[in-house]
Design an enzyme around this catalytic site. Structure first.
Site, PDB file in Angstrom:
ATOM      1  N   CYS A  76     -17.949  20.954  67.477  1.00  0.00           N
ATOM      2  CA  CYS A  76     -16.649  20.203  68.119  1.00  0.00           C
ATOM      3  C   CYS A  76     -17.038  18.539  68.352  1.00  0.00           C
ATOM      4  CB  CYS A  76     -16.441  20.908  69.369  1.00  0.00           C
ATOM      5  SG  CYS A  76     -15.224  20.044  70.429  1.00  0.00           S
ATOM      6  N   CYS A  79     -16.321  17.384  71.694  1.00  0.00           N
ATOM      7  CA  CYS A  79     -17.531  17.871  72.917  1.00  0.00           C
ATOM      8  C   CYS A  79     -18.600  16.953  72.358  1.00  0.00           C
ATOM      9  CB  CYS A  79     -17.871  19.342  72.333  1.00  0.00           C
ATOM     10  SG  CYS A  79     -16.636  20.777  72.411  1.00  0.00           S
TER      11      CYS A  79
END
Length: 151
Positions: A76, A79
């Site tokens: 991600c 993230c």
């Protein structure tokens, strides 16, 4: 009781062919006047990787100080952009809250339990349950800092 959970988690991991790493060392025995389940803030790590094996222990910690469940994944992009700021703010706050990282690929049961549909997702957990608002997505360090200040 924590020691029993650690032993049970290790036994399960061995049976499943893996190795278990305890979330934290077994705490020292509590003084006679303190309840057995009471934890001091020095017993609680400021950063932990959450799994189904240590989830109950992390929820116990939320009765002592706020736990930020960070639903994340290595793949991600946002993230990974948010991660250094979480580390920085956790350090600046001297571990006033637990940064509890939950890898969504390794822990789909926890993602389902909390209804996480998009990552990164931060949940404020206090007294064993979600408290306050969630922060989904990464809108920069300022909004992250503002959200963390509300814990």
């Amino acid at each position: 009781m924590n020691r029993s959970l650690a032993v049970a988690a290790t036994a399960v991991a061995v049976l499943l062919g893996g190795a278990a790493v305890p979330a934290a060392a077994a705490p020292a025995p509590a003084p006679a006047s303190a309840p057995a389940s009471a934890a001091t803030t020095t017993d609680i790590p400021s950063v932990v990787d959450v799994t189904s094996a240590n989830y109950a222990q992390v929820m116990q910690w939320s009765h002592t100080k706020p736990v930020v469940l960070d639903f994340t994944a290595d793949w991600c992009y946002w993230c990974q952009k948010q991660k250094p700021y979480l580390q920085k703010y956790n350090t600046e706050d001297n571990g006033a809250w637990v940064w509890a990282r939950v890898d969504v690929d390794d822990n789909p049961d926890l993602s389902r339990k909390y209804g996480v549909r998009g990552i990164p997702a931060l949940l404020n957990i206090q007294n064993g349950q979600e408290a306050g608002s969630r922060l989904v997505g990464f809108d920069g360090p300022t909004s992250l800092r503002t959200w963390l200040n509300r814990l």
